[in-house]
Design an enzyme around this catalytic site. Structure first.
Site, mmCIF file in Angstrom:
data_model
loop_
_atom_site.group_PDB
_atom_site.id
_atom_site.type_symbol
_atom_site.label_atom_id
_atom_site.label_comp_id
_atom_site.label_asym_id
_atom_site.label_seq_id
_atom_site.Cartn_x
_atom_site.Cartn_y
_atom_site.Cartn_z
ATOM 1 N N ASP A 14 0.810 -1.225 0.000
ATOM 2 C CA ASP A 14 0.000 0.000 0.000
ATOM 3 C C ASP A 14 0.839 1.269 0.000
ATOM 4 O OD1 ASP A 14 -2.236 -1.652 0.128
ATOM 5 O OD2 ASP A 14 -2.240 -1.642 2.316
ATOM 6 N N LYS A 17 1.895 2.131 -5.161
ATOM 7 C CA LYS A 17 2.384 1.568 -6.436
ATOM 8 C C LYS A 17 1.411 1.847 -7.578
ATOM 9 C CE LYS A 17 2.396 -2.398 -4.385
ATOM 10 N NZ LYS A 17 2.152 -1.994 -2.984
ATOM 11 N N GLY A 18 0.107 1.752 -7.266
ATOM 12 C CA GLY A 18 -0.914 1.992 -8.296
ATOM 13 C C GLY A 18 -0.793 3.394 -8.853
ATOM 14 N N GLY A 41 -4.477 -4.215 -3.713
ATOM 15 C CA GLY A 41 -5.481 -3.184 -3.930
ATOM 16 C C GLY A 41 -4.727 -1.939 -4.346
ATOM 17 N N HIS A 42 -4.743 -1.632 -5.626
ATOM 18 C CA HIS A 42 -3.980 -0.497 -6.144
ATOM 19 C C HIS A 42 -4.950 0.623 -6.522
ATOM 20 C CE1 HIS A 42 -0.309 -3.211 -7.242
ATOM 21 N NE2 HIS A 42 -0.657 -3.273 -5.980
ATOM 22 N N THR A 43 -4.751 1.790 -5.929
ATOM 23 C CA THR A 43 -5.670 2.905 -6.160
ATOM 24 C C THR A 43 -5.084 3.863 -7.186
ATOM 25 O OG1 THR A 43 -6.087 2.725 -3.804
ATOM 26 C CG2 THR A 43 -7.075 4.611 -4.931
ATOM 27 N N GLN A 223 2.070 -5.940 -3.399
ATOM 28 C CA GLN A 223 2.539 -6.100 -2.013
ATOM 29 C C GLN A 223 3.810 -5.256 -1.791
ATOM 30 O OE1 GLN A 223 1.486 -9.371 -3.685
ATOM 31 N NE2 GLN A 223 -0.422 -8.490 -3.017
ATOM 32 N N THR A 300 -9.663 -4.922 2.178
ATOM 33 C CA THR A 300 -10.440 -5.437 3.314
ATOM 34 C C THR A 300 -11.038 -4.338 4.193
ATOM 35 O OG1 THR A 300 -8.405 -5.539 4.596
ATOM 36 C CG2 THR A 300 -9.058 -7.561 3.472
ATOM 37 N N GLY A 301 -10.650 -3.091 3.966
ATOM 38 C CA GLY A 301 -11.189 -1.985 4.766
ATOM 39 C C GLY A 301 -10.605 -1.905 6.173
ATOM 40 N N SER A 412 5.550 12.373 -3.947
ATOM 41 C CA SER A 412 4.114 12.421 -4.220
ATOM 42 C C SER A 412 3.439 13.214 -3.110
ATOM 43 C CB SER A 412 3.566 11.002 -4.291
ATOM 44 O OG SER A 412 2.164 11.029 -4.434
HETATM 45 P P1 GDP Z 1 -0.706 0.399 -3.541
HETATM 46 O O1 GDP Z 1 -1.305 -0.873 -3.059
HETATM 47 O O2 GDP Z 1 0.761 0.445 -3.328
HETATM 48 O O3 GDP Z 1 -1.078 0.725 -4.955
HETATM 49 O O4 GDP Z 1 -1.323 1.552 -2.621
HETATM 50 P P2 GDP Z 1 -2.870 1.696 -2.204
HETATM 51 O O5 GDP Z 1 -3.629 2.232 -3.356
HETATM 52 O O6 GDP Z 1 -3.374 0.470 -1.551
HETATM 53 O O7 GDP Z 1 -2.736 2.758 -1.041
HETATM 54 C C1 GDP Z 1 -2.201 4.020 -1.240
HETATM 55 C C2 GDP Z 1 -3.275 5.071 -0.853
HETATM 56 O O8 GDP Z 1 -2.689 6.339 -0.786
HETATM 57 C C3 GDP Z 1 -4.380 5.179 -1.872
HETATM 58 O O9 GDP Z 1 -5.578 5.543 -1.229
HETATM 59 C C4 GDP Z 1 -3.905 6.321 -2.779
HETATM 60 O O10 GDP Z 1 -4.967 6.985 -3.445
HETATM 61 C C5 GDP Z 1 -3.261 7.201 -1.760
HETATM 62 N N1 GDP Z 1 -2.138 8.025 -2.225
HETATM 63 C C6 GDP Z 1 -1.153 7.691 -3.089
HETATM 64 N N2 GDP Z 1 -0.218 8.662 -3.155
HETATM 65 C C7 GDP Z 1 -0.628 9.612 -2.295
HETATM 66 C C8 GDP Z 1 -0.075 10.867 -1.875
HETATM 67 O O11 GDP Z 1 0.999 11.287 -2.282
HETATM 68 N N3 GDP Z 1 -0.784 11.577 -0.946
HETATM 69 C C9 GDP Z 1 -1.972 11.137 -0.437
HETATM 70 N N4 GDP Z 1 -2.573 11.904 0.463
HETATM 71 N N5 GDP Z 1 -2.514 9.977 -0.810
HETATM 72 C C10 GDP Z 1 -1.851 9.222 -1.711
HETATM 73 P P1 IMO Z 2 -0.808 -4.105 -2.276
HETATM 74 O O1 IMO Z 2 -0.373 -4.613 -3.630
HETATM 75 C C1 IMO Z 2 -0.882 -4.578 2.047
HETATM 76 C C2 IMO Z 2 -0.820 -8.670 3.575
HETATM 77 C C3 IMO Z 2 -2.076 -9.135 4.295
HETATM 78 C C4 IMO Z 2 -1.470 -10.116 5.274
HETATM 79 C C5 IMO Z 2 -0.357 -10.766 4.458
HETATM 80 C C6 IMO Z 2 -0.749 -12.088 3.813
HETATM 81 O O2 IMO Z 2 -2.091 -3.385 -2.289
HETATM 82 O O3 IMO Z 2 0.295 -3.347 -1.628
HETATM 83 P P2 IMO Z 2 -2.265 -12.730 1.724
HETATM 84 O O4 IMO Z 2 -3.728 -12.477 1.465
HETATM 85 O O5 IMO Z 2 -1.378 -12.165 0.691
HETATM 86 O O6 IMO Z 2 -1.969 -14.169 2.018
HETATM 87 O O7 IMO Z 2 -1.970 -11.944 3.116
HETATM 88 O O8 IMO Z 2 -0.016 -9.836 3.451
HETATM 89 N N1 IMO Z 2 -1.051 -8.154 2.211
HETATM 90 C C7 IMO Z 2 -1.029 -6.855 1.906
HETATM 91 N N2 IMO Z 2 -0.882 -5.767 2.686
HETATM 92 N N3 IMO Z 2 -1.000 -4.450 0.710
HETATM 93 C C8 IMO Z 2 -1.117 -5.528 -0.091
HETATM 94 O O9 IMO Z 2 -1.087 -5.446 -1.437
HETATM 95 C C9 IMO Z 2 -1.171 -6.805 0.508
HETATM 96 N N4 IMO Z 2 -1.302 -8.054 0.032
HETATM 97 C C10 IMO Z 2 -1.222 -8.862 1.084
HETATM 98 O O10 IMO Z 2 -2.719 -8.068 4.949
HETATM 99 O O11 IMO Z 2 -0.861 -9.423 6.339
HETATM 100 MG MG MG Z 3 -2.812 -1.550 -1.797
#
Ligand code: GDP
Ligand code: IMO
Ligand code: MG
Length: 430
Positions: A14, A17-18, A41-43, A223, A300-301, A412
């Site tokens: 998280d 990366k998205g 979960g890539h946003t 991840q 998962t929220g 960012s």
């Molecule tokens: P990923 O799994 O690595 O793609 O990341 P996620 O999308 O799960 O989580 C990153 C969160 O941070 C998302 O809600 C993005 O919209 C948000 N985000 C990404 N870059 C920034 C930033 O520079 N500032 C803020 N405030 N939010 C960001």
């Molecule tokens: P992105 O790509 C954050 C975590 C789970 C758990 C562990 C194992 O959005 O960064 P799994 O379902 O893979 O067997 O769970 O890894 N996990 C993540 N945490 N971002 C993710 O993906 C994750 N994918 C798995 O919460 O701790």
């Molecule tokens: Mg994510």
């Protein structure tokens, strides 16, 4: 010769990366996911819209970009179809997507088993996403898994399904779970084949063709490195290797193509799920950062745990994955804090150590050695250039570079695609 960029998560997932993949995907010819599955979960946010992707690459918004789900992924076709339907309902209908015929499939019993094995662990749960990722990778390595390409050969698929169900139904029965009926699953997956069959191909051949031409190819990790099955905080990890080192096997390309690695890292750290987290904060500062950064899991929220930037982790990850630059994410979230800290070492049983220990028993005893820097009050979310940042924010970036030995190539300052400050000249040209 082509240009390549590998985007990997450098903490516990998280990291953003998205967002970064989407930013570069606008200029890329191809975006390749090479590991993980719909646990990700890539946003992606642009033009006032927010999109959430699980297994589909973040280049899907650019009709000219070829998106590839490569062989190293575990693909849940039911989830892929649902994701595509969701994208369609959001107006994303013009895209190019290919799925590897060699990718392992996540089947319905995998998520059932994921949940059951978590429940059996009692207090020692990993906190998985319950998407069946661990069981699907286990079956791949036990050689009982089904692969996406099997869908194109109905008779062969039937044979493989029969074999898998014999084993899996026994396991499900033992755990007191519902078993699966061959005819039903077969019919369901033949229907799936009719929907996605045209996307299934030898993606390694496709990617290599792009690499050998003038194409710009982006590899999108899922991840984060501390969730790596080999190098992460085992057993509190996922079941694949998010590293750049995983690209050659997971995409079917030679390692010689891996030469430009962007480590995506938050300006602080978060972790969702269980497992040790040395810089974790438990006071009001964690709550403030969580709320400002909307730190709740996309899949998962769950509320994400929050801690300071960990340079021990950053140096370790840089060594393992060959990070050329950091993309320092969610930098805007740190505005308003009086003081900001960076962890530069761990204290373990009275000694200062420089590397994360292998066992979580030890890692859990590690106390962070922190340096404290001045915070900044200004809202930086509209800043477009490094020089326009407050002095304290610049000092924080410089300190991260100093203690990690890696340059910050991108900052960012907001979720939107436009809120991206590119510093590194090579990245500007990609
Ligand atoms: P990923 O799994 O690595 O793609 O990341 P996620 O999308 O799960 O989580 C990153 C969160 O941070 C998302 O809600 C993005 O919209 C948000 N985000 C990404 N870059 C920034 C930033 O520079 N500032 C803020 N405030 N939010 C960001
Ligand atoms: P992105 O790509 C954050 C975590 C789970 C758990 C562990 C194992 O959005 O960064 P799994 O379902 O893979 O067997 O769970 O890894 N996990 C993540 N945490 N971002 C993710 O993906 C994750 N994918 C798995 O919460 O701790
Ligand atoms: Mg994510």
């Amino acid at each position: 010769m082509s240009e390549r960029l590998v985007v990997i998560g450098s903490q516990w997932g998280d990291e953003g990366k998205g967002k970064i993949t989407d930013y570069f995907a606008c200029k890329a010819d191809m975006v390749v996911r090479y590991q993980g599955g719909n646990n990700a979960g890539h946003t992606v946010v642009f033009d006032g819209h927010k999109y959430s992707l699980q297994s589909i690459p973040s280049g899907i918004f650019n009709p000219k970009t070829v998106n590839v789900m490569a062989n190293g992924m575990v693909v849940n076709p039911v989830s892929v179809i649902a994701e595509l339907e969701r994208l369609h309902s959001q107006g994303i209908t013009d895209y190019q997507l290919y799925i590897s015929d060699r990718a392992a499939m996540v089947m319905p019993w995998h998520s059932a088993l994921d949940g059951a094995y978590e429940a059996l662990k009692g207090g020692a749960q990993i906190g998985t996403t319950k998407k069946g990722i661990g069981p699907a990778y286990s079956d791949k390595y036990s050689r009982v898994g089904l692969r996406v390409g099997d869908l194109l050969e109905p008779e062969y698929f039937a044979e493989r399904l029969q074999g898998a169900l014999e084993e899996k139904n026994m396991e499900l029965k033992m755990l007191g779970l519902e078993t699966f009926d061959f005819d039903q699953v077969y019919a369901q997956y033949m229907d799936i084949a009719s929907k996605i069959g045209h996307m299934i191909c030898d993606t390694s051949a496709l990617i290599n063709k792009a690499l050998e031409s003038d194409a710009k190819v982006l590899f999108e990790g899922a991840q984060g490195m501390m969730l790596c099955i080999d190098h992460g905080t085992y057993p509190y990890v996922t079941s694949s290797t998010p590293s750049s080192a995983s690209v050659p096997v997971g995409a079917g390309v030679s390692p010689k193509w891996i030469d430009n690695v962007l480590g995506v890292a938050k300006a602080y750290c978060t972790r969702v799920g269980e497992g040790p987290f040395p810089t974790e904060l438990f006071d009001q500062r964690a709550i403030d950062i969580r709320e400002r950064g909307h730190e709740y899991g996309t899949v998962t929220g769950r509320p994400r745990r929050v801690g300071w930037f960990d340079a021990v982790v950053a140096r370790y990850v840089s060594r393992l994955a060959g990070i050329d630059n950091w993309a320092l994410m969610l930098f805007d979230v740190l505005s308003g804090l009086d003081k900001v800290c960076i962890c530069t070492g761990y204290e373990l049983d009275g000694e200062i150590i420089d590397n994360p220990p292998a066992t979580i028993a030890r890692l859990a005893r590690c106390k962070p050695v922190l340096i404290e820097l001045d915070g900044w009050k200004e809202d930086i979310s509209d800043v477009k250039e490094f020089d326009a940042l407050p002095e304290a924010a610049k000092a924080y970036v410089r300190k991260i570079e100093e203690v990690t030995g890696v340059k910050v190539g991108i900052i960012s300052v907001g979720a939107d695609r436009s809120k991206t400050i590119i510093i590194d000249e090579k990245l500007k040209k990609f």
